[in-house]
Design a protein around this motif. Sequence first.
Motif, PDB file in Angstrom:
ATOM      1  N   ALA A 105      -0.120  -5.968  -8.599  1.00 17.87           N
ATOM      2  CA  ALA A 105      -0.529  -7.166  -6.876  1.00 17.87           C
ATOM      3  C   ALA A 105      -1.269  -6.852  -7.005  1.00 17.87           C
ATOM      4  N   PHE A 106      -1.643  -5.478  -6.106  1.00 21.38           N
ATOM      5  CA  PHE A 106      -3.522  -5.216  -6.071  1.00 21.38           C
ATOM      6  C   PHE A 106      -4.454  -5.414  -7.351  1.00 21.38           C
ATOM      7  N   GLU A 107      -4.253  -5.350  -8.982  1.00 17.99           N
ATOM      8  CA  GLU A 107      -4.726  -5.761 -10.176  1.00 17.99           C
ATOM      9  C   GLU A 107      -4.984  -7.549 -10.077  1.00 17.99           C
ATOM     10  N   ALA A 108      -3.754  -8.291  -9.169  1.00 17.79           N
ATOM     11  CA  ALA A 108      -3.846 -10.076  -9.138  1.00 17.79           C
ATOM     12  C   ALA A 108      -5.093 -10.254  -8.146  1.00 17.79           C
ATOM     13  N   VAL A 109      -5.073  -9.504  -7.541  1.00 17.46           N
ATOM     14  CA  VAL A 109      -5.385  -9.551  -6.313  1.00 17.46           C
ATOM     15  C   VAL A 109      -7.045  -8.958  -6.747  1.00 17.46           C
ATOM     16  N   ALA A 110      -7.803  -8.449  -6.924  1.00 12.51           N
ATOM     17  CA  ALA A 110      -9.418  -7.768  -7.246  1.00 12.51           C
ATOM     18  C   ALA A 110      -9.551  -8.528  -8.249  1.00 12.51           C
ATOM     19  N   GLU A 111      -8.410  -9.279  -8.882  1.00 13.07           N
ATOM     20  CA  GLU A 111      -9.080 -10.385 -10.392  1.00 13.07           C
ATOM     21  C   GLU A 111      -9.275 -11.896  -9.773  1.00 13.07           C
ATOM     22  N   ALA A 112      -8.318 -12.658  -8.217  1.00 13.87           N
ATOM     23  CA  ALA A 112      -9.147 -12.934  -7.903  1.00 13.87           C
ATOM     24  C   ALA A 112     -10.581 -13.586  -7.242  1.00 13.87           C
ATOM     25  N   MET A 113     -10.167 -12.213  -6.750  1.00 11.65           N
ATOM     26  CA  MET A 113     -10.796 -11.741  -5.225  1.00 11.65           C
ATOM     27  C   MET A 113     -12.815 -11.905  -6.792  1.00 11.65           C
ATOM     28  N   GLY A 114     -12.926 -11.058  -7.726  1.00 12.27           N
ATOM     29  CA  GLY A 114     -13.644 -10.958  -8.437  1.00 12.27           C
ATOM     30  C   GLY A 114     -13.999 -12.527  -8.857  1.00 12.27           C
ATOM     31  N   VAL A 160       0.674  -1.183   0.399  1.00 14.56           N
ATOM     32  CA  VAL A 160      -0.020  -0.281  -0.280  1.00 14.56           C
ATOM     33  C   VAL A 160       1.444   1.555   0.111  1.00 14.56           C
ATOM     34  N   ARG A 161       2.053   1.650   0.977  1.00 24.12           N
ATOM     35  CA  ARG A 161       3.016   2.436   1.108  1.00 24.12           C
ATOM     36  C   ARG A 161       3.417   2.793  -0.451  1.00 24.12           C
ATOM     37  N   SER A 162       4.383   1.553  -0.537  1.00 21.36           N
ATOM     38  CA  SER A 162       4.724   1.933  -2.416  1.00 21.36           C
ATOM     39  C   SER A 162       3.473   2.104  -3.508  1.00 21.36           C
ATOM     40  N   ALA A 163       2.422   1.521  -3.667  1.00 18.46           N
ATOM     41  CA  ALA A 163       1.556   1.942  -4.745  1.00 18.46           C
ATOM     42  C   ALA A 163       1.032   3.635  -4.366  1.00 18.46           C
ATOM     43  N   LEU A 164       0.879   3.999  -3.088  1.00 21.03           N
ATOM     44  CA  LEU A 164       0.553   5.701  -2.452  1.00 21.03           C
ATOM     45  C   LEU A 164       1.423   6.672  -3.261  1.00 21.03           C
ATOM     46  N   ASP A 165       2.620   6.063  -3.495  1.00 23.40           N
ATOM     47  CA  ASP A 165       3.504   6.479  -4.133  1.00 23.40           C
ATOM     48  C   ASP A 165       3.939   6.353  -5.292  1.00 23.40           C
ATOM     49  N   GLN A 166       3.420   5.209  -5.806  1.00 18.03           N
ATOM     50  CA  GLN A 166       2.854   5.460  -7.189  1.00 18.03           C
ATOM     51  C   GLN A 166       2.263   6.477  -7.529  1.00 18.03           C
ATOM     52  N   TYR A 167       0.826   6.677  -7.058  1.00 21.42           N
ATOM     53  CA  TYR A 167      -0.118   6.468  -8.010  1.00 21.42           C
ATOM     54  C   TYR A 167      -0.267   8.597  -7.491  1.00 21.42           C
ATOM     55  N   ASP A 168       0.256   8.486  -6.650  1.00 19.81           N
ATOM     56  CA  ASP A 168      -0.053   9.717  -5.483  1.00 19.81           C
ATOM     57  C   ASP A 168      -1.690  10.324  -5.724  1.00 19.81           C
ATOM     58  N   PRO A 169      -2.486   9.926  -4.584  1.00 21.55           N
ATOM     59  CA  PRO A 169      -3.285  10.323  -4.943  1.00 21.55           C
ATOM     60  C   PRO A 169      -3.979  11.392  -4.290  1.00 21.55           C
ATOM     61  N   GLN A 170      -5.341  11.989  -4.905  1.00 19.60           N
ATOM     62  CA  GLN A 170      -5.516  13.244  -4.226  1.00 19.60           C
ATOM     63  C   GLN A 170      -6.269  13.075  -2.459  1.00 19.60           C
ATOM     64  N   VAL A 171      -7.595  11.908  -2.819  1.00 19.65           N
ATOM     65  CA  VAL A 171      -8.033  11.414  -0.960  1.00 19.65           C
ATOM     66  C   VAL A 171      -7.704  10.612  -1.469  1.00 19.65           C
ATOM     67  N   VAL A 172      -7.980   9.613   0.391  1.00 16.37           N
ATOM     68  CA  VAL A 172      -7.374   8.881   0.453  1.00 16.37           C
ATOM     69  C   VAL A 172      -8.988   7.732   1.578  1.00 16.37           C
ATOM     70  N   LEU A 173      -9.797   6.896   0.694  1.00 15.69           N
ATOM     71  CA  LEU A 173     -10.744   6.477   1.349  1.00 15.69           C
ATOM     72  C   LEU A 173     -10.280   5.195   2.048  1.00 15.69           C
ATOM     73  N   ILE A 174     -10.511   5.052   3.813  1.00 14.34           N
ATOM     74  CA  ILE A 174     -10.406   3.900   4.575  1.00 14.34           C
ATOM     75  C   ILE A 174     -11.469   2.993   4.602  1.00 14.34           C
ATOM     76  N   GLU A 175     -11.569   1.827   4.706  1.00 16.20           N
ATOM     77  CA  GLU A 175     -12.576   1.077   4.813  1.00 16.20           C
ATOM     78  C   GLU A 175     -12.738   1.212   7.270  1.00 16.20           C
ATOM     79  N   GLY A 176     -13.653   1.884   7.450  1.00 14.21           N
ATOM     80  CA  GLY A 176     -13.777   1.773   8.576  1.00 14.21           C
ATOM     81  C   GLY A 176     -15.354   3.474   8.926  1.00 14.21           C
ATOM     82  N   PRO A 177     -15.681   3.729  10.442  1.00 12.24           N
ATOM     83  CA  PRO A 177     -16.804   4.382  10.153  1.00 12.24           C
ATOM     84  C   PRO A 177     -16.583   5.381  10.106  1.00 12.24           C
ATOM     85  N   PRO A 178     -17.325   6.185   8.725  1.00  8.12           N
ATOM     86  CA  PRO A 178     -17.566   7.649   8.415  1.00  8.12           C
ATOM     87  C   PRO A 178     -17.028   8.635  10.026  1.00  8.12           C
TER      88      PRO A 178
END
Length: 826
Positions: free
Chosen positions: A189-198, A35-53
């Motif tokens: 790696a996240f694309e591979a995991v998403a495909e498997a979970m799909g 996740v840390r490496s993916a965020l460094d690479q993607y550089d998002p403008q907002v991060v959404l987390i699974e948790g209570p709003p």
Amino acid sequence: MTTPKPPSPRPPRSPDDAVRLLGVRHHGPGSARAVRSALDQYDPQVVLIEGPPEADAVVDIAADEGLRPPVALLAHAADEPARSAFWPFAEFSPEWVAIRWALERGVPVRFIDLPASNSLAMGGGSAGAGPDEPAGVAPDEDAATEDPVRIDPLAVLAQAAGYDDPERWWEDAVEHRGGVDDGGDALAAFEAVAEAMGELRERYGDGGHPRDAVREAHMRLRLREARRAYDRTAVVCGAWHVPALAARTTVAADRAVLKGLPKVKAEVTWVPWTHRRLSRDSGYGAGIDSPGWYRHLFGCRDRPVERWMTRVAGLLRAEDRQVSSAHVIEAVRLAGTLAAMRGRPLAGLGETTDAVRAVMCEGSDVPLALIRERLVVGDEMGEVPDSAPAVPLARDLARQQRALRLKPEAADRELDFDLRKDTDAGRSRLLHRLRLLGVEWGAPTRSRTAGTGTFRETWRLSWEPELTVRVAEAGVWGTTVESAAVAKAEDVAAAAATLAEVTGLAERCLLAALPDALPTVMRVLADRAALDADVIHLAEALPALVRSVRYGDVRGTDSGALREVAEGIAVRVCVGLPPACAGLDDDGAAGTRPHLDAVHAAVGLLTGAGDALRERWAGTLRALAERYGGVPGLIRGRAARLLLDDGLLDAERAARLMGLALSPGTEPRQAAAWVDGFLSGGGMLLLHDERLLGLVDAWLSSVPAEAFTDVLPLVRRTFAGFESGVRRGVGELVRRGSGSPGGSAKAPGAAMGFGAGLDLARADAVLPTLRLLLGTAAQAPVPAAAPEPVPAAAPDPAPAAGPLPALAGAPAAGATTIHDDAGGSE
């Protein structure tokens, strides 16, 4: 509410899409690094987390250096704090890494799961568990792999890869995978995991968790809001949810799923968490078997096995085990060899454990238990800064903890308090008040090292995260620990069902130093004592009250009113106990005997020699001991023993009472019960009083055969309560015939069971050691007097007939006796 059909997954997104779904395993160090490496690479403008709003309001506190994981988000109903839920985060949790990454760069962080106000109202939360039941990427990691209702995606994927252990597959595929920090494509790696979970979601649907559809509908709504406001959005959530979040649905359909959900007012804050709590298999993201090992993997950039073995060696050396550098080297080599034999890319926890057992523990599993507790699981406990929201009671508790230097810790620890010292007395008061409020941070225990005395207390402390909920729940009683404990004590007194509960509460109020609560408690106590006519209830209530009177002055409290009530209850017990014991059956007598002992001890504490109340109690015991009709033999025997122990009954009278109780006219079961009551305080009397031993031996030998079977269990239970040395001594005396009419007589001046005179030669052997202890070793030794001749012991008579030797443990006729160096026999 009808569960909608899971939406069909949409095709994988192109690299320039505005949303990146980072599916993770909760508390997975490999996922956290990815996740840390993916965020460094993607550089998002907002991060959404699974948790209570609701946590959006407190997420900025995560940037405070005083917030040290493991920690958890605590959500609870404002009007019912016991209805609560936790969302824990460890240092190696992907969500925590994403939160810290965003806050360090000023990127907004939003939580998108179902609001806690809804999940708590739906019954999804409880103390110690969060509403997000899935652990890791699975709805239930303990579910059977092929169960179509509740499936474990890890187990399915591991089986497809040829693994029989899902944890081992995950370690090989993710935790030990390199390439995320060396400039490679971190998003692949996240694309591979998403495909498997799909594929898994297409086959298994919601996996047996219909509430996931509600949660995922809310996640999609929050995701749409973020896409409208930002060009690049990163979502960190459980990999199981990725296909549902990528599905094409309409806003109207998602809102229809959420329509009509129950709701309560919820409050959210940060609380400390522990590695030990993370390892429990319940609640949100729990069930991590080895949080200490995962933390080690996350923190080690290189040579994780070598560094782990070094830590293990350090722990074993601290426990005085001989572990050298050669042990570490050989353990590392063995772990690597095991990994190669098992086809693993790197030695995992299983290989390192096997290597440690073989090399450092010499094949023993005993040290491994310590390694698991201290390192594999660990006793880490997080910290939360003062800036985190908290109820006033929790803030007062934190203030007192700092003032008393009593820091909460996850590991069990034992503390000895000297109540004569102000700090220790304050600690004792705080712990007693918390126990009164239901916050079981500590429990009194018996110390193995500290001395005895009324000014000493020993506590075993262990702070669990659930205690935070208990503190919040106790906040309804007051804003400080003292005021809350006073209010709770008054409420408990008013609602008490028995007199014993009120007297116990009075004792707890004195221990907790709550003088403001005592007037209410004493009023209730006096009313209950005046109205309660059951002497057993009075006997149950007296001991706690007397302890309060006797030991209350150690804390400087006024217990004068308690003494008046205690003396009044004691008098009523003296008057009512003999009639209450008349006509009791065996079960009733057995239940009354502990109360008899407790009242006797209480009267001894409450009064002194010559006191009128003590004399009155002695008269009560005499009435019980000498009332031959109506009072059960167990009670009569116990009363006689209490009188004998206090010197209020001479040996002649005790022998007469025993003779009457064991006479042929007494029913055998009642005679056996009398013996049980009389001897239950210990069998030393039989060693030192030949007449009592003879009476018991003669009675037991004369029990009719038809009644012996009924008497034997009770008598065996009586003798089983003696210490082994006493049983052996009684057996020896019976074997020699002591106490029986035909037994050998003692030599003049001989102690029971021993030879006549002293062996001065053996006594002189202790003089050098005695002089050394007294510091007089340099003085000239005093010549010892010539030893007196010891008369030769007469040959042992034939073993006495009857069953008492077997009950007492004496050797049977013809048995071989082995004497040890200390003079005993086995």
